[in-house]
Scaffold this motif. Structure first.
Motif, mmCIF file in Angstrom:
data_model
loop_
_atom_site.group_PDB
_atom_site.id
_atom_site.type_symbol
_atom_site.label_atom_id
_atom_site.label_comp_id
_atom_site.label_asym_id
_atom_site.label_seq_id
_atom_site.Cartn_x
_atom_site.Cartn_y
_atom_site.Cartn_z
ATOM 1 N N CYS A 134 0.868 -1.175 0.000
ATOM 2 C CA CYS A 134 0.000 0.000 0.000
ATOM 3 C C CYS A 134 0.910 1.232 0.000
ATOM 4 O O CYS A 134 1.865 1.286 0.785
ATOM 5 C CB CYS A 134 -0.889 0.005 1.248
ATOM 6 N N ASN A 136 0.442 4.070 1.102
ATOM 7 C CA ASN A 136 0.394 4.813 2.373
ATOM 8 C C ASN A 136 0.859 3.991 3.563
ATOM 9 O O ASN A 136 1.485 4.507 4.480
ATOM 10 C CB ASN A 136 -1.040 5.288 2.668
ATOM 11 N N CYS A 137 0.532 2.702 3.562
ATOM 12 C CA CYS A 137 0.710 1.923 4.791
ATOM 13 C C CYS A 137 1.833 0.879 4.726
ATOM 14 O O CYS A 137 2.100 0.212 5.716
ATOM 15 C CB CYS A 137 -0.590 1.211 5.155
ATOM 16 N N CYS A 159 -6.553 -1.745 0.591
ATOM 17 C CA CYS A 159 -5.876 -1.720 1.887
ATOM 18 C C CYS A 159 -6.923 -1.739 3.010
ATOM 19 O O CYS A 159 -7.865 -0.940 2.989
ATOM 20 C CB CYS A 159 -5.015 -0.467 1.979
ATOM 21 N N ASN A 161 -6.588 -0.656 5.885
ATOM 22 C CA ASN A 161 -6.487 0.543 6.721
ATOM 23 C C ASN A 161 -7.010 1.787 6.017
ATOM 24 O O ASN A 161 -7.831 2.516 6.551
ATOM 25 C CB ASN A 161 -5.024 0.814 7.123
ATOM 26 N N CYS A 162 -6.516 2.050 4.780
ATOM 27 C CA CYS A 162 -6.835 3.330 4.139
ATOM 28 C C CYS A 162 -7.667 3.169 2.867
ATOM 29 O O CYS A 162 -7.973 4.158 2.205
ATOM 30 C CB CYS A 162 -5.553 4.110 3.838
ATOM 31 N N SER A 164 -6.989 2.292 -0.073
ATOM 32 C CA SER A 164 -6.456 2.486 -1.428
ATOM 33 C C SER A 164 -6.132 1.130 -2.056
ATOM 34 O O SER A 164 -5.954 0.122 -1.353
ATOM 35 C CB SER A 164 -5.242 3.426 -1.432
HETATM 36 ZN ZN LIG Z 1 -3.177 1.674 3.250
#
Ligand SMILES: [Zn+2]
Ligand SMILES: NC(=O)c1ccc[n+]([C@@H]2O[C@H](COP(=O)([O-])OP(=O)(O)OC[C@H]3O[C@@H](n4cnc5c(N)ncnc54)[C@H](O)[C@@H]3O)[C@@H](O)[C@H]2O)c1
Length: 373
Positions: A134, A136-137, A159, A161-162, A164
């Motif tokens: 990811c 971001n993560c 993802c 979490n976010c 994407s």
């Molecule tokens: Zn993420």
């Protein structure tokens, strides 16, 4: 050396046998000629210089005999259909898991003195989904996609979490195993049993997690395994290869010749002992691309045949998984050699004269009736 290849009449085991015999080893094949793979016949390619015992892996007295005077065991015998394993649970677990248990039992109780190495055919299916990234993560090892997501036909993983979209990343041996079929669970059990007993009794053991193996001799009449072989049997019958989802799911296709060279390399090199390795090409290719290449190579550009993209999902399927092959390369210097198009070309040339039967529709309707897909 005296070498036992269980499943030595099969696709991978037979090439392994040929290579070992060429190198001057004495090979004993132990294989029951599973009907679904061999249609009751001894395959023409079976190496005449090998001793052949036709018997079931679960037959203790014959397996005991087969282990007499053996130095090295390659355990390739298995039932190999992922979908089929979801309704033939007893049969798969008996042959794959109990069969391996029996082999280990006989080795440590009766043949420990002369067995120098044990190499087990493990599988990429043990991972479930591959590793992803990811933006971001960081790195993510996701669960299988939910049925809710698949019903919306949003195929790529997101993802947790976010939200994407995730990008597939090479899957290393450290990636957690999340099995999603009885076959994958059997393979994981086989691998863990071999490594555990190997360590406990100091019998050098190696597990090779093969990715999607392709090449000549893969049964063109077994509709439960090998996507390249299934597509070829469809194209030969002048029917379109059937693709689930949108075709952009990807796999790591590795030539059977590279699988053989990895087996020989770990056999020879003590640095491989007690280790688990991925064996793949290290590259990913989409299922759509595979189908297009096979049509082009088999029927030419003007056949009019096009892959049939169903845009439907099959429960339990993963989206992407390809191998990180750094570990086997760094440990023993192995790397794949076969170029993909050349490998497919070899497969197609072989398939022209090979026995094939398009049992895809029949298998689909059984899997549907059983509620697997
Ligand atoms: Zn993420
Ligand atoms: N082909 C792949 O893409 C792939 C990927 C990962 C792992 N593997 C593993 O590699 C090994 C070889 O697979 P393959 O692709 O050559 O399949 P295959 O079906 O061509 O070969 C398996 C062989 O095992 C034999 N066999 C089945 N049940 C048996 C039993 N009860 N007793 C004795 N022999 C039995 C079959 O007759 C066959 O000859 C298997 O352990 C499989 O799980 C294969």
């Amino acid at each position: 050396m005296n070498i036992l290849v269980t499943g030595g009449a099969g696709f991978i085991g037979s090439f392994l046998t040929d290579s070992l015999i060429k190198k001057g080893h004495k090979v004993r094949i132990y294989d029951n000629l599973e009907y679904q793979v061999h249609q009751g016949k001894i395959p023409e390619y079976l190496n005449k210089k090998a001793e052949f015992i036709r018997a079931d892996i679960t037959n203790a007295s014959l397996l005991d005999k087969a282990l007499q005077d053996i130095d090295i065991v390659f355990h390739e015998a298995a039932m190999v259909g992922v979908g089929q394993s979801m309704y033939q649970i007893g049969k798969y677990t008996r042959i794959n898991t109990y069969g391996t248990g029996l082999l280990l039992d006989l080795i440590i109780n009766k043949h420990k003195k002369h067995i120098k190495k044990l190499i087990i055919a493990a599988s990429m299916s043990e991972y479930g989904e591959g590793l992803y990234r990811c933006d971001n993560c960081g790195d993510i090892k996701p669960d299988l996609r939910s049925e809710q997501q698949l019903q919306k036909k949003t195929w790529e993983l997101v993802c947790p979490n976010c939200r994407s979209v995730l990008r597939p990343k090479a899957t290393s041996e450290k990636t957690p195993l999340i099995t999603s079929s009885i076959y994958a669970l059997n393979k994981r059990d086989q691998e863990e049993m071999v490594m555990m007993i190997g360590k406990a009794f100091k019998i050098p053991s190696v597990a090779l997690r093969y990715f999607n193996v392709y090449g000549p001799r893969q049964s063109l009449a077994n509709p439960y395994t090998g996507v390249a072989a299934i597509f070829i049997s469809r194209i030969k019958a002048n029917k379109p290869p059937v693709i689930n989802e949108d075709g952009n799911q990807s796999r790591d296709f590795v030539s059977v010749h590279d699988i053989v060279s990895a087996n020989i390399a770990v056999m020879k090199n003590p640095k491989a002992d007690y280790q688990i390795f991925n064996v793949g090409s290290g590259d990913k290719i989409t299922i759509l691309k595979l189908s297009q290449l096979l049509i082009k190579l088999q029927s030419g550009n003007n056949s009019g045949l096009l892959p049939l993209i169903r845009n439907e999902f099959r429960k339990g399927d993963i989206r992407h998984c390809f191998a990180d092959i750094t570990k086997i390369n760094r440990t023993i210097g192995w790397q794949p050699k076969m170029n993909f198009e050349k490998g497919l070309d070899e497969l197609i040339r072989w398939s022209k004269t090979a026995y094939s039967e398009d049992l895809f529709d029949k298998a689909q309707s059984i899997l549907q009736k059983k509620g697997v897909i």
